[in-house]
Design a protein around this motif. Structure first.
Motif, short mmCIF file in Angstrom:
data_model
loop_
_atom_site.label_atom_id
_atom_site.label_comp_id
_atom_site.label_asym_id
_atom_site.label_seq_id
_atom_site.Cartn_x
_atom_site.Cartn_y
_atom_site.Cartn_z
N PHE A 144 0.83 -1.20 0.00
CA PHE A 144 0.00 0.00 0.00
C PHE A 144 0.87 1.26 0.00
CE2 PHE A 144 0.86 -0.82 4.46
CZ PHE A 144 0.99 0.44 5.04
N HIS A 145 0.28 2.36 -0.45
CA HIS A 145 0.95 3.65 -0.49
C HIS A 145 -0.03 4.66 0.10
CE1 HIS A 145 3.11 6.93 -3.11
NE2 HIS A 145 2.99 7.28 -1.84
N LEU A 146 0.15 4.92 1.38
CA LEU A 146 -0.78 5.75 2.12
C LEU A 146 -0.01 6.77 2.95
CD1 LEU A 146 -3.85 5.80 2.32
CD2 LEU A 146 -3.72 4.28 4.28
N PRO A 147 0.03 8.03 2.53
CA PRO A 147 0.80 9.04 3.24
C PRO A 147 0.42 9.14 4.71
CG PRO A 147 0.05 9.90 1.14
CD PRO A 147 -0.64 8.58 1.33
N GLY A 148 1.43 9.14 5.57
CA GLY A 148 1.20 9.27 7.00
C GLY A 148 0.87 7.98 7.72
N VAL A 149 0.78 6.87 6.99
CA VAL A 149 0.45 5.58 7.60
C VAL A 149 1.61 4.62 7.36
CG1 VAL A 149 -1.15 3.64 7.65
CG2 VAL A 149 -2.01 5.96 7.23
N ASP A 150 2.30 4.25 8.44
CA ASP A 150 3.42 3.34 8.34
C ASP A 150 3.00 1.88 8.50
OD1 ASP A 150 5.27 5.37 7.92
OD2 ASP A 150 5.61 5.66 10.07
N LYS A 183 -3.92 7.64 11.74
CA LYS A 183 -4.54 8.79 11.08
C LYS A 183 -4.80 8.44 9.61
CE LYS A 183 -2.42 12.20 14.14
NZ LYS A 183 -1.55 13.41 14.24
N LEU A 184 -5.92 7.77 9.39
CA LEU A 184 -6.27 7.35 8.04
C LEU A 184 -6.84 8.54 7.27
CD1 LEU A 184 -8.04 4.00 8.98
CD2 LEU A 184 -5.75 4.25 8.00
N THR A 245 1.44 5.71 -6.85
CA THR A 245 0.07 6.20 -6.69
C THR A 245 -0.31 6.34 -5.23
OG1 THR A 245 -0.50 5.00 -8.74
CG2 THR A 245 -2.31 5.80 -7.37
N GLU A 246 -0.58 7.54 -4.78
CA GLU A 246 -1.06 7.74 -3.41
C GLU A 246 -2.47 7.15 -3.27
OE1 GLU A 246 -0.84 11.77 -2.11
OE2 GLU A 246 1.36 11.74 -1.97
N GLY A 247 -2.69 6.45 -2.16
CA GLY A 247 -3.96 5.79 -1.93
C GLY A 247 -4.05 4.41 -2.54
N ALA A 248 -2.92 3.92 -3.08
CA ALA A 248 -2.93 2.65 -3.80
C ALA A 248 -2.81 1.46 -2.87
CB ALA A 248 -1.81 2.62 -4.82
N ILE A 249 -3.35 0.33 -3.33
CA ILE A 249 -3.16 -0.96 -2.67
C ILE A 249 -3.21 -2.04 -3.75
CG2 ILE A 249 -5.64 -1.26 -2.19
CD1 ILE A 249 -4.81 -2.67 0.44
N GLY A 250 -2.34 -3.02 -3.64
CA GLY A 250 -2.30 -4.10 -4.61
C GLY A 250 -1.55 -5.29 -4.03
N TYR A 251 -1.78 -6.46 -4.60
CA TYR A 251 -1.13 -7.69 -4.13
C TYR A 251 0.05 -8.00 -5.03
CZ TYR A 251 -3.89 -9.65 -7.93
OH TYR A 251 -4.43 -9.90 -9.16
N VAL A 252 1.16 -8.38 -4.45
CA VAL A 252 2.38 -8.62 -5.22
C VAL A 252 3.28 -9.55 -4.44
CG1 VAL A 252 3.63 -6.64 -4.29
CG2 VAL A 252 4.16 -7.43 -6.59
N ASP A 253 4.06 -10.36 -5.13
CA ASP A 253 4.99 -11.24 -4.44
C ASP A 253 6.02 -10.40 -3.70
OD1 ASP A 253 4.05 -13.87 -5.64
OD2 ASP A 253 4.44 -12.65 -7.41
N LEU A 254 6.38 -10.83 -2.50
CA LEU A 254 7.20 -10.02 -1.60
C LEU A 254 8.48 -9.46 -2.24
CD1 LEU A 254 7.58 -8.86 1.26
CD2 LEU A 254 8.78 -10.98 1.86
N MET A 261 10.72 -0.97 -1.90
CA MET A 261 10.60 -0.44 -0.54
C MET A 261 9.15 -0.07 -0.19
SD MET A 261 13.69 -0.96 -0.12
CE MET A 261 13.71 -0.59 1.62
N LEU A 262 8.20 -0.92 -0.59
CA LEU A 262 6.80 -0.66 -0.35
C LEU A 262 6.39 -1.11 1.05
CD1 LEU A 262 5.31 -1.89 -3.76
CD2 LEU A 262 5.77 0.46 -3.07
N ARG A 263 5.52 -0.36 1.67
CA ARG A 263 4.89 -0.79 2.91
C ARG A 263 3.92 -1.93 2.60
NH1 ARG A 263 7.88 1.40 7.00
NH2 ARG A 263 8.33 3.60 6.55
N THR A 264 3.79 -2.86 3.53
CA THR A 264 2.90 -4.00 3.30
C THR A 264 1.95 -4.18 4.47
OG1 THR A 264 4.52 -5.56 4.22
CG2 THR A 264 4.59 -5.17 1.84
N VAL A 265 0.77 -4.66 4.16
CA VAL A 265 -0.30 -4.85 5.15
C VAL A 265 0.07 -5.94 6.15
CG1 VAL A 265 -2.68 -5.68 5.41
CG2 VAL A 265 -2.11 -3.99 3.63
N SER A 266 -0.24 -5.71 7.42
CA SER A 266 -0.19 -6.75 8.45
C SER A 266 -1.58 -7.37 8.53
CB SER A 266 0.21 -6.16 9.80
OG SER A 266 1.49 -5.58 9.74
#
Length: 375
Positions: A144-150, A183-184, A245-254, A261-266
């Protein structure tokens, strides 16, 4: 993307928490140097047994592309008379190439269907048919690419609603409930999925179908089943789109998330703490996979609903597809030698540095044993 004998695996940038968190390796510092296993070897020094001189063409899974690049580089440095060309065109395309006799083997994150195995008898001469040999495994990261959310925590029903277009804003109460204190932003959710026939898609949708509690109304498939979102061809381009893309989310092999250097969902699995997408958590889940053996075939049945502490549930196993007998005589000695190397301790070492999980030792030993019986 086509891989040939020259060039090593791409390394991620140095010194970041994203890289070390994804790899989850002791002493990880995010070094950009290549794994020690990629150093030049000779047949004698490296312990790699070479087949007859040949050019091998193979295609398929993008999930194994980083591993394949590493394998090809190491193997061909020892076996100079062998050239290996791997086209990462997706699992579905790789299966088709193999079934049309275009390649020596195929890489696929999804097993062939019963009809495809029957079709393989046309290219596997002498009464042979296609079989599956596990080669590498790893987590499917939800980047995911979400500004302010680590850190972003999601569970299977919420992921299903996001990718099915039922949740459209990042500050939706359903998402906020799982991320108390975060802070979503009031930003549109922009989903990305694979446009091509993909084993990564097959495994990701299998997870949603198995665990999303009815929120995902589709069967698993190599073709993306839901409406909406943006379709992108290949893992590399999908990861790039999420990165841009800000606000993006997608599935991809690690490995692709690590490289960018993408953040990934827990993922909230129902265990005491959410599971992170890293090689240790993935290996923990894969260690509980059931082995389904039929003749020379070695298939792994993943437990997408695992609630084992620290086990990341969204994973894929990549298989090399070959004939149990009736492989191409001109290329089989080299193919057999290369597959034997992949399933050797040397072939399996250092893959965690590329973002892959560890296959159970018993599975790797089984694969190596089966390769020796093929013809």
């Amino acid at each position: 993307m086509k891989l040939r004998r020259k060039g090593g695996p791409r390394s991620a940038a140095a010194g970041t928490a994203v890289l070390c968190g994804a790899l989850a390796l002791a002493g990880c510092s995010g070094s950009s140097s290549e794994p020690s296993g990629s150093a030049p070897v000779s047949t004698a020094a490296g312990g790699i047994a070479c087949g007859k001189a040949a050019t091998l063409n193979a295609s398929g899974s993008t999930a194994q592309q980083y591993a394949m690049k590493y394998w090809i580089k190491t193997y061909t440095r020892a076996c100079h008379d062998t050239t290996i060309n791997y086209d990462g065109n997706g699992s579905g395309a790789g299966q088709k190439d193999f079934l049309h006799g275009k390649t020596a083997f195929a890489g696929s994150d999804s097993p062939l269907s019963a009809d495809q195995v029957t079709q393989s008898k046309k290219v596997c001469t002498g009464g042979g048919h296609a079989i599956h040999l596990p080669a590498v495994a790893g987590p499917i990261a939800v980047a995911f690419h979400l500004p302010g959310v680590d850190r972003l925590i999601l569970d299977a029903p919420t992921l299903a609603k996001i990718f099915n277009g039922q949740l459209t804003k990042w500050n939706d109460p359903v998402i906020a409930q799982l991320n108390k204190g975060a802070k979503l932003p009031a930003m549109p959710i922009r989903t990305f999925h694979r446009a091509d026939s993909s084993g990564t898609t097959d495994n990701f949708t299998a997870y949603l179908a198995a665990v999303a509690q009815g929120a995902w109304p589709y069967a698993h498939s190599k073709e993306w089943p839901a409406k909406g979102g943006q379709a992108v061809t290949g893992s590399s381009d999908l990861a790039t789109q999420v990165q841009r893309t800000e606000g993006a989310i997608g599935y991809v092999d690690l490995p692709y998330a690590v490289a960018r250097m993408l953040r990934t969902v827990s993922v909230d699995t129902g265990a005491a703490t959410p599971a992170d997408a890293n090689v240790i958590a993935s290996s923990h889940a894969i260690s509980g996979a059931k082995t389904v053996d039929t003749g020379n075939d070695v298939l792994l049945k993943l437990d997408y609903a695992t609630k084992a502490p620290g086990a990341y549930p969204i994973n894929a196993v990549t298989y090399e597809i070959v004939c149990n007998k009736g492989n191409k005589p001109a290329t089989w000695p080299a193919t057999k030698a290369f597959l034997t190397y992949i399933a050797s301790p040397k072939g399996q070492q250092n893959l965690t540095f590329q973002g892959y999980a560890t296959l159970p030792a018993a599975v790797v030993n089984k694969v190596r044993s089966e390769i020796g019986t093929l013809s």
